[in-house]
Scaffold this active site. Sequence first.
Site, PDB file in Angstrom:
ATOM      1  N   ASP A   1      48.194  40.204  36.215  1.00  0.00           N
ATOM      2  CA  ASP A   1      47.420  39.036  36.652  1.00  0.00           C
ATOM      3  C   ASP A   1      46.470  39.515  37.753  1.00  0.00           C
ATOM      4  O   ASP A   1      46.518  40.676  38.186  1.00  0.00           O
ATOM      5  CB  ASP A   1      48.322  37.894  37.114  1.00  0.00           C
TER       6      ASP A   1
HETATM    7  C1  NOJ Z   1      44.948  34.177  37.894  1.00  0.00           C
HETATM    8  C2  NOJ Z   1      45.745  33.272  37.021  1.00  0.00           C
HETATM    9  O1  NOJ Z   1      47.096  33.280  37.401  1.00  0.00           O
HETATM   10  C3  NOJ Z   1      45.669  33.621  35.543  1.00  0.00           C
HETATM   11  O2  NOJ Z   1      46.289  32.601  34.820  1.00  0.00           O
HETATM   12  C4  NOJ Z   1      44.247  33.825  35.131  1.00  0.00           C
HETATM   13  O3  NOJ Z   1      44.195  34.085  33.750  1.00  0.00           O
HETATM   14  C5  NOJ Z   1      43.656  34.956  35.941  1.00  0.00           C
HETATM   15  N1  NOJ Z   1      43.674  34.584  37.354  1.00  0.00           N
HETATM   16  C6  NOJ Z   1      42.218  35.294  35.529  1.00  0.00           C
HETATM   17  O4  NOJ Z   1      41.358  34.303  35.939  1.00  0.00           O
END
Ligand code: NOJ
Length: 743
Positions: free
Chosen positions: A279
Amino acid sequence: MKKRHLLGLFLCASSVFAATAATPDAEIESKINALLAKMTLEEKIGQLNQQTGTGYSDDMVGSIRKGAVGSILNEVDPVIVNKLQHEAVENSRLGIPLIFARDVVHGFKTIFPIPLGQAASWNPALVEQGARIAAVEAASTGVRWTFSPMVDVSRDGRWGRIAESFGEDPYLASVLGVSMVKGYQTDDLSQPGTMAACTKHFAGYGASESGKDYNTTWIPEVLLRDMYLPPFEAAARAGSATFMCSFNDINGVPSSGNPHLNIDILRNEWGFDGVLVSDWASIMQMIPQGVCVDLKDAADRAANSGVDVDMESYAYTRHLKELVEEGKVEESTIDNLVRNVLRLKFRLGLFDNPYVDMATANNFYAPESLEAAKKMVEESTVMLKNNDILPLKNVKKIALVGPMADDKHNQAGTWCFDLEKEHCVTPLEALTEKYGKDAIIYAPGLKYSRDIDESGIADAVAAAREADVVVMVGGEEAVLSGEAHCRADISLPGAQTKMLEALKATGKPVVLIIMTGRPMTIVHETSLADAVLYMFHGGTMAGPAVAEMLAGEVSPSGKLPVSMPKMVGQLPLYYNHVNTGRPASGMVLIDEIPLEAPQTSTGCTSFYLDAGDGPAFPFGYGLSYSTFSYGDVKLSSASMARDGSIEVSCTVTNTGNMAAAETVQLYTRDLVASLSRPVKELKGFEKVYLQPGESRMVTFTLQASSLAFWSTPTTKVVEPGDFNLWVAGDSASGTPVKFSVTE
Ligand code: NOJ
């Protein structure tokens, strides 16, 4: 039959350690190996680096030409996408194409209801269609990788990201997660108009303690495997091309540094051969999480834990080469990570078709897409109450009030990076179109959901006095749910309740429509309103759907994908809890306790003095403009072997006056097992569409294997013994029917 002994355990080897359906394509594998043989270590590391788009900037072009970037996120202009892709394909040494990624969570331009709303539809085909539409629209700008579906099981409405989830049930989340994967990817990911799905957040993120985002989780392995992992396993086996690590730690181990999750379970048990992406900066975050000393240590741990792509930590770019040279990370480990990335690029057909076809670029808002989005709002709106006021009959004047009645931005919900709000149709616009301008008296009363300025309420009340019926559209602004937007108080914000009380005092019938990102505590508000439509954030077509439902052209047919609490203090709250030794009974509530009552005066069972026990509305609940009756449940046999199945049938009849849909739900309970089992577990559902007077026999095939549970971290068993089952319209209804599983 009792079955406390362990001798009768039956290990479901097929579902525990079986390889996934993903079959390696020999031709692709040999191309990957040929390419890998030509790559320098730096170029390999480049493929593992994902970074945010900065347009056609010198920096980005330089990185691409050097082969230092494998995928780019958040670049959605097809002209720029093509220019950057040209740099990768024509001006980098090996010509490896880029992948462009984006959070396309519930639609790209045509916005569907938030995933929690889509879950309320209990309609897998419609969820798949929504994902298909999102893929066609997003891919027409060059986005071929979406970070969706989010299949985190969530039992806590305080957690803002419950909005992005399919709710509290692992079976519902499994079915709908697979539908989304199929919708994004189709059967052939190499075709234009598809996107690689990314099943996230692996794993346990929905259990974030206290419903506070990014928080730690403590999940025993048997619970993890029974409750939180099934939707991930289902998505992996359905061919989800990618997975994303979660931010949280489980039992002290952050997911980006968890080889048990990422290698033992995802790769070795499920046979996943796609890409596992971190993530956003989750590799770097292992430093504040207290398990890595610095970014280099974090890169080491993530790479050795099977994380293929580093999203925005720049840990791999900065440190992997050195770690390989020092022998801390094997080059063969890097090769395996790179193989996964190259495999995805081959599967997406990017080596053959790297560019967006400008002749069909920016393909948005097809009429049938808008129609599907509207249908999804109608199918996901949960009617919680109706004192025979809906659908509206013979109304000449409607007072339309509330902060969400004409709010294009907020009806769309969280994660709408690509929203063009001018395309959203609000309830005000749609009701004006349906009933005529003169029939609508619009007085919002409050400017936005959190507004505490009560000065506008008098206008709303004046409008109510002139009207036959009041329609109040309230709820929460989009930004009050979603990532990092958690609430400790999940009641209607601002002065909305005060306004509702004032409207009720006029004596006019009040329809309350709630647009929200979570289950909220609305017991008092429900008691004030004559009808309540709980609709989650509905997206582009929320307004037309409201107008059609109020006018009775279609009945709402949503059913709750989450238990609705009476009070926030009940959280986490979920229907599939295990029983206590003292289930609630004979409750004596706080106002009933006599003065100086003895210690044992409240019954000594499991409940709250102020909230009693159970939800305000149970999981699976939702009313219709029509009514349905359920016939007797019939079983093809009252027993089955541990590898057998039985057919469960029930005739459902539309006993009302209107064509409408009912979601028929199958629940089971394992009465005595080696571990306490949930009091109910969803095992099947079917949404049926019935004309007035029409009956349909709904038949479920209940496999004994679906009754298996993890009795130890490595043993999944079907234990013989007695079970109950229910076929009903929600998780709190129905009459139990007994069956057994034999040795
Ligand atoms: C953080 C989030 O937790 C995730 O769900 C998302 O896909 C990513 N950022 C990318 O934006």
